[in-house]
Design a protein around this motif. Structure first.
Motif, PDB file in Angstrom:
ATOM      1  N   ALA A  75       0.818  -1.216   0.000  1.00 23.56           N
ATOM      2  CA  ALA A  75       0.000   0.000   0.000  1.00 23.56           C
ATOM      3  C   ALA A  75       0.852   1.266   0.000  1.00 23.56           C
ATOM      4  N   ASN A  76       2.101   1.154   0.446  1.00 22.91           N
ATOM      5  CA  ASN A  76       3.004   2.300   0.457  1.00 22.91           C
ATOM      6  C   ASN A  76       3.687   2.512  -0.889  1.00 22.91           C
ATOM      7  N   LYS A  77       3.497   1.547  -1.828  1.00 25.57           N
ATOM      8  CA  LYS A  77       4.205   1.619  -3.108  1.00 25.57           C
ATOM      9  C   LYS A  77       3.263   1.728  -4.303  1.00 25.57           C
ATOM     10  N   LEU A  78       2.067   1.182  -4.181  1.00 25.25           N
ATOM     11  CA  LEU A  78       1.135   1.146  -5.302  1.00 25.25           C
ATOM     12  C   LEU A  78       0.011   2.164  -5.111  1.00 25.25           C
ATOM     13  N   ASP A  79      -0.790   2.348  -6.147  1.00 24.28           N
ATOM     14  CA  ASP A  79      -1.852   3.351  -6.093  1.00 24.28           C
ATOM     15  C   ASP A  79      -3.045   2.891  -5.256  1.00 24.28           C
TER      16      ASP A  79
END
Length: 227
Positions: A75-79
């Motif tokens: 969740a910290n890397k993707l939209d």
């Protein structure tokens, strides 16, 4: 009694930390240029999706991941990341269309991967593709180990991962996609791993096991034209 979901989540949670961290750069060439919306099923901790966002500038990448911890990291890397299993009619995907849906070493974990591919169709945009990486049960050294030990021994990772429910050869991969209503655009062996024993055996067999050196096959497919 524990739910099936909780049992599976515990099984995936028991994996080592590096199980969810592979960025899989060898799969980037199978993602079409110009994609704007991508769904990665089984996105792990988001390493591949983050790399994809870098390599395909401007692409929006969503992920689905059953492991709570991995989903939180992704969740910290993707939209957007959905914590759960990919199933037909997911409310979180209602009305969404993607240029590319990715299964990197995921289909072999499913009870019915053919149905999962069929379910993809409702989420593919016009001209969209499915991309998958699938382990090759005919990898030479895996077969050699089975024959040597006379055993089918599950492991924490690899071709005989203890969470794998299905096993594939190149032929069965093609057959699965075609039965699901897809046309294979590209299928190639990736992550070759071989040595002298393989080379000698392949030579003796007149090069009939060329594909046995690959740990996985990468696939790119589109919905078959039924007109």
């Amino acid at each position: 009694m524990k739910s099936h979901y909780n049992e599976l989540n515990e099984q995936y949670s028991s994996k080592g930390d590096n199980y969810y961290e592979f960025s899989r750069p060898e799969m980037i060439p199978f993602i079409p240029e110009g994609v704007s919306t991508v769904l990665e099923v089984g996105c792990s901790a988001g390493s591949f999706g983050a790399l994809l966002k870098k390599e395909r500038s401007g692409a929006t990448v969503w992920g689905i991941e059953p492991s709570n911890e991995a989903a939180s990291a992704a969740a910290n890397k993707l939209d957007r990341v959905i914590c759960g299993f990919f199933v037909s009619g997911m409310p979180e995907l209602n009305g969404q269309q993607f240029d590319c849906i990715i299964f990197n070493d995921v289909l072999e974990h499913l009870v019915n991967p053919e149905n999962a591919l069929k379910d993809c169709k409702q989420y593919l945009s016009a001209g969209g593709v499915v991309v998958a990486s699938i382990p090759n049960i005919l990898h030479f050294y895996q077969i050699l180990q089975i024959l040597k030990e006379q055993d089918w021994k599950y492991e924490d990772s690899g071709i005989l991962d203890n969470t794998h429910l299905r096993f594939f050869t190149k032929k069965s991969i093609v057959r699965m996609f075609e039965k699901a209503g897809f046309e294979i655009l590209k299928i190639e062996g990736i992550n070759a791993s071989y040595g002298l024993k393989y080379l000698v055996t392949n030579l003796f067999l007149l090069f009939r096991i060329n594909d046995w050196k690959y740990i996985q096959f990468a696939v790119q497919a589109k919905i078959a034209d039924r007109s």
